[in-house]
Design an enzyme around this catalytic site. Structure first.
Site, PDB file in Angstrom:
ATOM      1  N   PRO A  24       0.851  -1.192   0.000  1.00 58.58           N
ATOM      2  CA  PRO A  24       0.000   0.000   0.000  1.00 58.58           C
ATOM      3  C   PRO A  24       0.883   1.238   0.000  1.00 58.58           C
ATOM      4  O   PRO A  24       1.849   1.307   0.757  1.00 58.58           O
ATOM      5  CB  PRO A  24      -0.769  -0.117   1.329  1.00 58.58           C
ATOM      6  CG  PRO A  24       0.087  -0.982   2.207  1.00 58.58           C
ATOM      7  CD  PRO A  24       0.824  -1.914   1.279  1.00 58.58           C
ATOM      8  N   MET A  25       0.559   2.208  -0.847  1.00 60.92           N
ATOM      9  CA  MET A  25       1.298   3.479  -0.847  1.00 60.92           C
ATOM     10  C   MET A  25       0.301   4.613  -1.063  1.00 60.92           C
ATOM     11  O   MET A  25      -0.313   4.716  -2.139  1.00 60.92           O
ATOM     12  CB  MET A  25       2.385   3.488  -1.931  1.00 60.92           C
ATOM     13  CG  MET A  25       3.607   2.667  -1.571  1.00 60.92           C
ATOM     14  SD  MET A  25       4.891   2.715  -2.851  1.00 60.92           S
ATOM     15  CE  MET A  25       4.290   1.487  -4.006  1.00 60.92           C
ATOM     16  N   ALA A  26       0.171   5.451  -0.029  1.00 63.55           N
ATOM     17  CA  ALA A  26      -0.770   6.568  -0.093  1.00 63.55           C
ATOM     18  C   ALA A  26      -0.374   7.501  -1.233  1.00 63.55           C
ATOM     19  O   ALA A  26       0.801   7.793  -1.425  1.00 63.55           O
ATOM     20  CB  ALA A  26      -0.759   7.313   1.236  1.00 63.55           C
ATOM     21  N   CYS A 110       1.865   3.594   9.920  1.00 63.54           N
ATOM     22  CA  CYS A 110       2.048   4.910   9.287  1.00 63.54           C
ATOM     23  C   CYS A 110       2.635   5.918  10.288  1.00 63.54           C
ATOM     24  O   CYS A 110       2.094   6.123  11.366  1.00 63.54           O
ATOM     25  CB  CYS A 110       0.725   5.426   8.735  1.00 63.54           C
ATOM     26  SG  CYS A 110       0.933   7.041   7.952  1.00 63.54           S
ATOM     27  N   ASP A 215      12.982  -2.322   1.242  1.00 63.38           N
ATOM     28  CA  ASP A 215      14.191  -2.431   0.409  1.00 63.38           C
ATOM     29  C   ASP A 215      14.098  -3.497  -0.682  1.00 63.38           C
ATOM     30  O   ASP A 215      15.131  -4.015  -1.113  1.00 63.38           O
ATOM     31  CB  ASP A 215      15.439  -2.725   1.269  1.00 63.38           C
ATOM     32  CG  ASP A 215      15.780  -1.581   2.203  1.00 63.38           C
ATOM     33  OD1 ASP A 215      15.296  -0.456   1.965  1.00 63.38           O
ATOM     34  OD2 ASP A 215      16.519  -1.818   3.172  1.00 63.38           O
TER      35      ASP A 215
HETATM   36  C1  FMN Z   1       4.869   7.226  -0.727  1.00 65.66           C
HETATM   37  C2  FMN Z   1       4.615   6.082   0.221  1.00 65.66           C
HETATM   38  C3  FMN Z   1       3.351   5.887   0.736  1.00 65.66           C
HETATM   39  C4  FMN Z   1       3.109   4.841   1.638  1.00 65.66           C
HETATM   40  N1  FMN Z   1       1.834   4.639   2.094  1.00 65.66           N
HETATM   41  C5  FMN Z   1       1.577   3.576   2.906  1.00 65.66           C
HETATM   42  C6  FMN Z   1       0.242   3.280   3.319  1.00 65.66           C
HETATM   43  O1  FMN Z   1      -0.732   3.963   2.961  1.00 65.66           O
HETATM   44  N2  FMN Z   1       0.062   2.218   4.152  1.00 65.66           N
HETATM   45  C7  FMN Z   1       1.104   1.432   4.570  1.00 65.66           C
HETATM   46  O2  FMN Z   1       0.887   0.478   5.317  1.00 65.66           O
HETATM   47  N3  FMN Z   1       2.364   1.674   4.165  1.00 65.66           N
HETATM   48  C8  FMN Z   1       2.615   2.713   3.344  1.00 65.66           C
HETATM   49  N4  FMN Z   1       3.894   2.933   2.890  1.00 65.66           N
HETATM   50  C9  FMN Z   1       4.980   1.998   3.282  1.00 65.66           C
HETATM   51  C10 FMN Z   1       5.209   0.932   2.204  1.00 65.66           C
HETATM   52  O3  FMN Z   1       4.065   0.107   2.071  1.00 65.66           O
HETATM   53  C11 FMN Z   1       6.448   0.067   2.529  1.00 65.66           C
HETATM   54  O4  FMN Z   1       6.213  -0.665   3.692  1.00 65.66           O
HETATM   55  C12 FMN Z   1       7.712   0.906   2.709  1.00 65.66           C
HETATM   56  O5  FMN Z   1       7.854   1.841   1.656  1.00 65.66           O
HETATM   57  C13 FMN Z   1       8.964   0.029   2.809  1.00 65.66           C
HETATM   58  O6  FMN Z   1       9.254  -0.606   1.609  1.00 65.66           O
HETATM   59  P1  FMN Z   1      10.418  -0.090   0.594  1.00 65.66           P
HETATM   60  O7  FMN Z   1      11.657   0.156   1.425  1.00 65.66           O
HETATM   61  O8  FMN Z   1      10.553  -1.261  -0.362  1.00 65.66           O
HETATM   62  O9  FMN Z   1       9.910   1.156  -0.049  1.00 65.66           O
HETATM   63  C14 FMN Z   1       4.155   3.983   2.023  1.00 65.66           C
HETATM   64  C15 FMN Z   1       5.435   4.187   1.490  1.00 65.66           C
HETATM   65  C16 FMN Z   1       5.677   5.215   0.600  1.00 65.66           C
HETATM   66  C17 FMN Z   1       7.070   5.385   0.038  1.00 65.66           C
END
Ligand code: FMN
Length: 334
Positions: A24-26, A110, A215
């Site tokens: 999920p990414m807001a 979050c 990551d």
């Molecule tokens: C722009 C953005 C928005 C995010 N929004 C949410 C969200 O709405 N809910 C959630 O549980 N995690 C959210 N995350 C966290 C990601 O789901 C993920 O756990 C985090 O980015 C770590 O993974 P990565 O290092 O591969 O990016 C968000 C991350 C980013 C970068």
């Protein structure tokens, strides 16, 4: 070639066709983006976080966050909120809609102030007893309807005081059917390395599937995370931005070169067309801007052209400008 991530798994009896989950990414994982990544092979997609209060007060924008297309299935709706009663009610509202998601996910990680000051997100994750009560309320609403509930957690509030193991155990006791683990503390936001040794401790502490997040940028890294943590599945988040080919790489279990610029532009145009279906041309043109940067950054696109693309005022002009990129196939009919 296929990797272990291409094997199916199940969450609370729900079959998931492979082990690559779109995180999920807001502001990013709207229906258009989820459909796009689904087409690239993601086994499960999750909505942006949805406010429980927004649902209860029938906020128009909030309702939009819950909408999805049938082709996205299996799809999870992620909820955030603070109180068990409110979250249970929000869960019922989502599940009483004509179109029901396949999973409900709880946001316990979050770190954004707007969310935490009301006691939600990582603030809820820090209060293990209340988090368990929220989980129990949501499970109480979802299980009679046959919908499994998952939770997404972080290490804890600070790197010095991780509570993920305790939290994951309590969530499992409350009936949660899978845990997504992002092993960074809330104070780290998205900085520093994700500590998947902590993911391994969560894997050992619970018997439900654990999905590792953090990551996941390449198969090489993914393979290490899987070996280190013993997680059942992985989440692609920032690594997939501008690079939906990451999903193929993870499923195939081999490194992939970025495709030619023409292929990247064609993919971007497809994403833009999907966004237009849902948002209309004007909103889609604005929404795609950050993706333009992510998609084009690996290619030698002159700064002036990149700027022209990002500031393009209307849909058709953007399509034409993309078509004029060197090595692109000319304007595409979308
Ligand atoms: C722009 C953005 C928005 C995010 N929004 C949410 C969200 O709405 N809910 C959630 O549980 N995690 C959210 N995350 C966290 C990601 O789901 C993920 O756990 C985090 O980015 C770590 O993974 P990565 O290092 O591969 O990016 C968000 C991350 C980013 C970068």
């Amino acid at each position: 070639m296929v990797s272990e991530l291409s094997r199916p798994f199940s969450i609370g009896g729900l079959a998931i066709p492979n082990r690559v989950v779109l995180a999920p990414m807001a502001g990013i994982t709207n229906s258009a983006y989820r459909r796009h990544l689904k087409r690239h092979g993601a086994g499960l997609v999750v909505t942006e976080m949805v406010s429980a209060y927004g649902l209860i007060y029938s906020n128009h924008r909030t309702e939009e966050y819950v909408d999805f297309a049938e082709e996205e299935r299996p799809v999870a709706v992620q909820l955030f909120g603070d109180e068990p009663e409110v979250m249970g009610k929000a869960a019922r509202l989502v599940l009483e809609r004509e179109q029901r998601p396949d999973l409900l996910d709880l946001n316990l990680g979050c770190p954004v102030r707007k969310v935490t000051r009301g006691g939600a997100g990582c603030a809820l994750g820090a209060d293990v007893a209340r988090a368990a009560a929220v989980a129990a309320a949501v499970v109480g609403a979802a299980s009679p309807r046959g919908i499994p509930v998952t939770a997404k957690i972080r290490s804890g509030l600070t790197p010095e005081e991780p509570n993920a193991v305790d939290l994951a155990r309590r969530l499992e006791d409350a009936g949660v059917a899978a845990v997504a683990m992002h092993p960074r503390a809330a104070t780290q936001f998205y900085r520093g390395r994700a500590d998947h040794e902590l993911t391994a401790r969560v894997v050992q502490a619970v018997s439900v599937p654990v999905i590792a997040s953090g990551d996941v940028y390449s198969w090489e890294i993914a393979r290490t995370i899987l070996a280190e943590s013993g997680a059942t599945a992985l989440m692609a988040a920032r690594g997939a931005l501008g690079n939906p080919w990451l999903i193929h790489e993870l499923l195939e279990g081999r490194a992939r070169e970025r495709p030619a610029l023409a292929v990247a532009v064609a993919d971007l145009l497809e994403l833009l067309a999907r966004a237009r279906e849902d948002l209309g041309p004007e909103r889609a043109t604005r929404w795609i801007r950050k993706h333009l940067t992510w998609y084009l950054q690996p290619y030698p696109v002159p700064g002036t052209i990149a700027h022209e693309l990002r500031t393009c005022p209307d849909y058709q002009a953007l399509v034409e400008a993309l078509g004029r990129l060197p090595g692109s196939n000319g304007p595409q009919a979308v």
